[in-house]
Write a protein that holds these residues in place. Structure first.
Motif, PDB file in Angstrom:
ATOM      1  N   TYR A 104      21.668  37.068 -78.193  1.00 31.32           N
ATOM      2  CA  TYR A 104      22.008  35.940 -79.404  1.00 31.32           C
ATOM      3  C   TYR A 104      23.290  35.323 -79.955  1.00 31.32           C
ATOM      4  O   TYR A 104      23.249  34.606 -80.880  1.00 31.32           O
ATOM      5  CB  TYR A 104      22.055  37.402 -80.329  1.00 31.32           C
ATOM      6  CG  TYR A 104      20.000  37.642 -81.019  1.00 31.32           C
ATOM      7  CD1 TYR A 104      19.290  36.814 -81.366  1.00 31.32           C
ATOM      8  CD2 TYR A 104      20.053  39.237 -80.343  1.00 31.32           C
ATOM      9  CE1 TYR A 104      18.160  37.588 -81.197  1.00 31.32           C
ATOM     10  CE2 TYR A 104      18.682  39.671 -80.482  1.00 31.32           C
ATOM     11  CZ  TYR A 104      18.242  38.866 -81.529  1.00 31.32           C
ATOM     12  OH  TYR A 104      16.743  39.443 -81.121  1.00 31.32           O
ATOM     13  N   GLY A 105      23.700  34.720 -78.683  1.00 24.54           N
ATOM     14  CA  GLY A 105      24.807  34.229 -78.804  1.00 24.54           C
ATOM     15  C   GLY A 105      25.815  34.011 -77.660  1.00 24.54           C
ATOM     16  O   GLY A 105      26.959  33.157 -77.620  1.00 24.54           O
ATOM     17  N   GLY A 106      25.350  34.070 -76.640  1.00 26.40           N
ATOM     18  CA  GLY A 106      25.497  33.732 -74.985  1.00 26.40           C
ATOM     19  C   GLY A 106      25.010  33.276 -74.525  1.00 26.40           C
ATOM     20  O   GLY A 106      24.157  32.152 -74.821  1.00 26.40           O
ATOM     21  N   SER A 107      25.571  31.854 -73.500  1.00 28.93           N
ATOM     22  CA  SER A 107      25.097  31.071 -72.490  1.00 28.93           C
ATOM     23  C   SER A 107      24.294  31.228 -71.402  1.00 28.93           C
ATOM     24  O   SER A 107      24.794  32.405 -71.385  1.00 28.93           O
ATOM     25  CB  SER A 107      26.305  29.785 -71.977  1.00 28.93           C
ATOM     26  OG  SER A 107      27.167  30.512 -71.136  1.00 28.93           O
ATOM     27  N   SER A 108      23.602  30.880 -70.952  1.00 32.71           N
ATOM     28  CA  SER A 108      22.297  31.642 -69.804  1.00 32.71           C
ATOM     29  C   SER A 108      23.085  31.300 -68.899  1.00 32.71           C
ATOM     30  O   SER A 108      23.229  32.008 -68.138  1.00 32.71           O
ATOM     31  CB  SER A 108      21.397  30.620 -69.169  1.00 32.71           C
ATOM     32  OG  SER A 108      22.139  28.957 -69.484  1.00 32.71           O
ATOM     33  N   ALA A 109      24.314  30.643 -68.794  1.00 33.84           N
ATOM     34  CA  ALA A 109      25.516  30.771 -66.861  1.00 33.84           C
ATOM     35  C   ALA A 109      26.462  32.709 -67.522  1.00 33.84           C
ATOM     36  O   ALA A 109      27.167  33.169 -66.440  1.00 33.84           O
ATOM     37  CB  ALA A 109      26.274  30.448 -67.572  1.00 33.84           C
ATOM     38  N   THR A 130      19.508  31.836 -74.303  1.00 33.46           N
ATOM     39  CA  THR A 130      19.309  32.639 -75.447  1.00 33.46           C
ATOM     40  C   THR A 130      18.776  33.013 -76.158  1.00 33.46           C
ATOM     41  O   THR A 130      17.509  31.718 -76.062  1.00 33.46           O
ATOM     42  CB  THR A 130      20.315  32.371 -76.502  1.00 33.46           C
ATOM     43  OG1 THR A 130      21.589  31.612 -75.657  1.00 33.46           O
ATOM     44  CG2 THR A 130      20.965  32.441 -77.170  1.00 33.46           C
ATOM     45  N   GLY A 131      17.985  33.500 -77.137  1.00 31.51           N
ATOM     46  CA  GLY A 131      17.098  33.897 -77.547  1.00 31.51           C
ATOM     47  C   GLY A 131      15.729  34.726 -76.762  1.00 31.51           C
ATOM     48  O   GLY A 131      14.568  34.863 -77.312  1.00 31.51           O
ATOM     49  N   ASP A 132      15.707  35.133 -75.357  1.00 29.68           N
ATOM     50  CA  ASP A 132      14.666  35.844 -74.955  1.00 29.68           C
ATOM     51  C   ASP A 132      14.441  36.888 -74.721  1.00 29.68           C
ATOM     52  O   ASP A 132      12.315  36.952 -75.225  1.00 29.68           O
ATOM     53  CB  ASP A 132      15.382  35.382 -73.333  1.00 29.68           C
ATOM     54  CG  ASP A 132      15.457  34.479 -72.049  1.00 29.68           C
ATOM     55  OD1 ASP A 132      14.753  33.596 -72.608  1.00 29.68           O
ATOM     56  OD2 ASP A 132      15.610  34.592 -71.365  1.00 29.68           O
TER      57      ASP A 132
END
Length: 335
Positions: free
Chosen positions: A227-232, A238-240
């Motif tokens: 809910y607040g990280g980057s995919s890297a 985010t939100g998966d």
């Protein structure tokens, strides 16, 4: 925990890999030898696709480190390390079928490249290989630890099927799920290494506690980052978890404090799966309103401290210090 964090090359896992390089080279050789199959060439094809996909091998390194910290001087810890990696890989193959996943570690999943039947059966084969390996050191207690962990992992997966989209899911149930998902194999890895080394009971318990708390701290942090990280950073978008309607700790805490309107929202997006544009942002706003993110962050940091504290009874050792750094590192992303 595999591949979920983009780490600098001097991170705790990298220092652990460097310190255990000789043992890990032997473990990797053992893995390649034991995943072969004379009669079914698809087995090594499927296994190699996943095992050689760049996973960090953290679980086997935990076994090696635990044994070494406790003074073990033999080579059977390498067999236990390979056992742990086989169990982990088998569960990943099964998980990807259950979750209908299409990518893992940035590559197409085995079930996508081959088929579900191949993934399930090769996973079964790896479990069988794991049990062959764990018997070889000749310790009934080690066998009990690893066999029990395998059962807890499977139990956690089945529990998740029923709890994932049920708003009645409590924090206790969530904890059982993530123990199965992550912590059970971590604690089995560390505990079995200590038992093999013939460590005193307080050290065995300390290493079990460390692995358990490390796994829980990591999983809560990972759930928070959704809910607040980057995919890297997190290895996924985010939100998966929200889109997959997973009841993770921040959502569970927000649901527990929801008013009637908010509860209706959670029923729609989680239980019924009716998600519209803007729902992710609304979910995050509700969680922020109730302090759910902060409460989950506090829980993760608390589990990290438990892991670090558990190590204090162990003999002084550079590997012990790296394990302490690792426990701190898994929550550094959310601190």
């Amino acid at each position: 925990m595999d591949g979920a964090v983009d780490k600098p090359k001097d991170g705790p896992q990298d220092r652990l890999a460097l310190a255990l390089a000789e043992d890990m080279a032997a473990v990797n050789l053992l893995i390649r030898e034991r995943m072969s199959s004379e009669h079914a060439p698809r087995i090594p094809e499927v296994t190699a696709h996943l095992i050689e996909a760049g996973g960090k091998r953290l679980r086997p390194m935990l076994t090696l480190a635990a044994a070494r910290i406790c003074g073990y001087a033999g080579t059977d810890h390498r067999k236990l390390a390979a056992t742990v990696e086989f169990i982990h890989t088998a569960t990943l193959l099964h998980d990807d079928v259950v979750d209908e996943s299409q990518r893992r570690r940035g590559r197409p999943t085995a079930n996508l490249l081959w088929d579900n039947k191949s993934s399930v059966l090769v996973g079964d084969y790896l479990f069988a290989r794991a049990f062959q390996l764990m018997v070889e050191p000749g310790s009934l207690r080690v066998l009990d630890i690893l066999a029990n962990a395998s059962a807890v992992i499977a139990e956690g997966e089945v529990l998740q099927l029923t709890a994932a989209q049920d708003l009645a899911t409590t924090e206790d149930i969530y904890l059982k799920v993530i123990r199965g998902k992550t912590a059970a194999l971590f604690s089995a890895a560390t505990e079995s290494g200590a038992v093999l080394a013939g460590a005193p009971e307080d050290q065995v318990q300390a290493l079990f506690t460390y692995g358990d708390a490390l796994g829980i701290a990591f999983q809560i942090a990972d759930d928070l980052l959704d809910y607040g990280g980057s995919s890297a950073v997190i290895g996924k978008n985010t939100g998966d978890d929200f889109r997959e309607r997973k009841l993770t700790l921040p959502v569970i805490k927000a649901v527990a404090k929801a008013d009637a309107e908010e509860r209706a929202f959670w029923v729609r997006v989680i239980e019924k799966g009716q998600q519209n544009e803007g729902d992710l942002e609304r979910a995050m706003a509700i969680m922020a309103r109730h302090g759910a993110m902060d409460a989950a962050r506090t829980a993760a940091l608390d589990w990290s401290r438990r892991a670090q504290d558990a190590l204090k009874v162990l003999p002084e050792n550079p590997l012990r210090d790296i394990l302490a750094d690792l426990a701190q590192y898994v929550v550094a992303r959310i601190a």
